[in-house]
Each structure stands twice: as structure tokens, then as C-alpha cells.
Design a protein around this motif. Structure first.
Motif, PDB file in Angstrom:
ATOM      1  N   ILE A   1       1.483  -2.397   7.297  1.00  0.00           N
ATOM      2  CA  ILE A   1       0.683  -2.800   6.134  1.00  0.00           C
ATOM      3  C   ILE A   1      -0.805  -2.705   6.482  1.00  0.00           C
ATOM      4  N   LEU A   2      -1.144  -3.179   7.664  1.00  0.00           N
ATOM      5  CA  LEU A   2      -2.543  -3.119   8.086  1.00  0.00           C
ATOM      6  C   LEU A   2      -3.011  -1.680   8.274  1.00  0.00           C
ATOM      7  N   PHE A   3      -2.139  -0.809   8.829  1.00  0.00           N
ATOM      8  CA  PHE A   3      -2.487   0.614   8.960  1.00  0.00           C
ATOM      9  C   PHE A   3      -2.691   1.248   7.586  1.00  0.00           C
ATOM     10  N   THR A   4      -1.799   0.936   6.651  1.00  0.00           N
ATOM     11  CA  THR A   4      -1.896   1.504   5.304  1.00  0.00           C
ATOM     12  C   THR A   4      -3.176   1.048   4.624  1.00  0.00           C
ATOM     13  N   TYR A   5      -3.492  -0.222   4.740  1.00  0.00           N
ATOM     14  CA  TYR A   5      -4.715  -0.766   4.156  1.00  0.00           C
ATOM     15  C   TYR A   5      -5.946  -0.108   4.773  1.00  0.00           C
TER      16      TYR A   5
ATOM     17  N   GLN B   1      -8.996   7.709   3.906  1.00  0.00           N
ATOM     18  CA  GLN B   1      -7.976   8.667   4.348  1.00  0.00           C
ATOM     19  C   GLN B   1      -6.788   8.608   3.383  1.00  0.00           C
ATOM     20  N   TYR B   2      -7.010   9.056   2.174  1.00  0.00           N
ATOM     21  CA  TYR B   2      -6.040   8.837   1.105  1.00  0.00           C
ATOM     22  C   TYR B   2      -4.725   9.592   1.294  1.00  0.00           C
ATOM     23  N   GLU B   3      -4.771  10.793   1.845  1.00  0.00           N
ATOM     24  CA  GLU B   3      -3.525  11.541   2.062  1.00  0.00           C
ATOM     25  C   GLU B   3      -2.653  10.851   3.105  1.00  0.00           C
ATOM     26  N   ARG B   4      -3.258  10.414   4.191  1.00  0.00           N
ATOM     27  CA  ARG B   4      -2.512   9.680   5.222  1.00  0.00           C
ATOM     28  C   ARG B   4      -2.034   8.333   4.681  1.00  0.00           C
ATOM     29  N   HIS B   5      -2.858   7.711   3.836  1.00  0.00           N
ATOM     30  CA  HIS B   5      -2.486   6.453   3.211  1.00  0.00           C
ATOM     31  C   HIS B   5      -1.238   6.630   2.339  1.00  0.00           C
ATOM     32  N   LYS B   6      -1.235   7.690   1.524  1.00  0.00           N
ATOM     33  CA  LYS B   6      -0.095   7.936   0.632  1.00  0.00           C
ATOM     34  C   LYS B   6       1.188   8.208   1.407  1.00  0.00           C
ATOM     35  N   LYS B   7       1.090   8.958   2.495  1.00  0.00           N
ATOM     36  CA  LYS B   7       2.274   9.256   3.300  1.00  0.00           C
ATOM     37  C   LYS B   7       2.890   7.992   3.882  1.00  0.00           C
ATOM     38  N   LEU B   8       2.050   7.094   4.356  1.00  0.00           N
ATOM     39  CA  LEU B   8       2.555   5.856   4.941  1.00  0.00           C
ATOM     40  C   LEU B   8       3.001   4.867   3.862  1.00  0.00           C
ATOM     41  N   ALA B   9       2.247   4.783   2.780  1.00  0.00           N
ATOM     42  CA  ALA B   9       2.572   3.826   1.707  1.00  0.00           C
ATOM     43  C   ALA B   9       3.904   4.151   1.032  1.00  0.00           C
ATOM     44  N   ARG B  10       4.297   5.418   1.055  1.00  0.00           N
ATOM     45  CA  ARG B  10       5.569   5.826   0.463  1.00  0.00           C
ATOM     46  C   ARG B  10       6.741   5.064   1.085  1.00  0.00           C
TER      47      ARG B  10
END
Length: 132
Positions: free
Chosen positions: A57-61, A68-77
Motif C-alpha cells: 500500500i505504501l509503495f502504491t501510494y 509514476q502512474y504506470e508503475r502505480h497502476k500495475k501495482l494497484a491492480r
């Protein structure tokens, strides 16, 4: 932003949750049968997932905060559905642990109707020494 408020409120909840469990005696689950298995499955999966998912959660935030929206989306999925499970299973475990009168009344009405429909009038026992 709303996500910043959500993160702050989650941190406040975590601190108050830990403080509550440090200062109050533990409660034991008093029901028997299949509901006990369901409760412990929910509780154990809730605890394990809550502990494992916190860094993610902290990494995604952080990835969203730094742009880093692309990396955020990959992890948030993957993180979001697991976190939603943790958010739903926590209050459900709380309600199952504490004798919620709404659940007990619903069970009483349902069981009483079944007994009456079978033509058997008997007392319904919810706990070892408690009768309704």
C-alpha cells in the motif's frame, strides 16, 4: 486530495486499533460448529493479508505521489482488491466476535420459524447456558 486523507485516517485507525488491543482483555469466540471455522478463516486471512499488504500500500501510494502512474497502476491492480478484502473482513470479524443483537435476533427468528414449520416447539439455545 482524498487519498491523502484516507491514508491519514488509516494511520489513525491503526494506532487506535493497536492501542485498543493493548489496553483491553482479549475476547474468545464462543460459537461452535461451521461458523467457528468461517470466523477463524476470515480472521487469519485478515491478519495475514493486513500485515503483508501494508508495504505494498505504501509503495502504491508513493508511486502515485511521485507521478509514476504506470508503475502505480500495475501495482494497484493487485493491491486494491486485497485491501478491499481486508477492509471488509475486519468489521465482519468484529461483528462475528461480539454478540451483535441484530445477528442474534435474525438467527432466532429464522430458527424459530423453521422449528414452528416442522411442528416442533422447543427452546432455541444460542450459548451453553443461555436460552431464548
Amino acid at each position: 486530495k482524498a487519498i491523502n486523507l484516507a491514508l491519514v485516517l488509516s494511520c489513525i485507525f491503526l494506532v487506535s486499533y493497536v492501542f485498543y488491543h493493548i489496553t483491553t482483555p482479549e475476547r474468545k469466540f464462543c460459537h461452535e460448529g461451521v461458523i467457528r471455522i468461517i470466523y477463524f478463516f476470515l480472521l487469519i486471512s485478515h491478519i495475514v493479508l493486513a500485515a503483508v499488504i501494508l508495504p505494498f500500500i505504501l509503495f502504491t501510494y508513493t508511486r502515485a505521489f511521485t507521478g509514476q502512474y504506470e508503475r502505480h497502476k500495475k501495482l494497484a491492480r493487485y493491491v486494491m482488491p486485497l485491501w478491499m478484502y481486508v477492509c471488509a473482513s475486519g468489521p465482519l470479524c468484529y461483528l462475528m466476535l461480539h454478540d451483535c443483537w441484530i445477528i442474534r435476533c435474525f438467527c432466532f427468528i429464522f430458527i424459530r420459524r423453521k422449528l414452528l414449520s416442522w411442528g416442533k416447539k422447543s427452546e432455541v439455545v444460542f450459548h451453553r447456558n443461555e436460552k431464548w
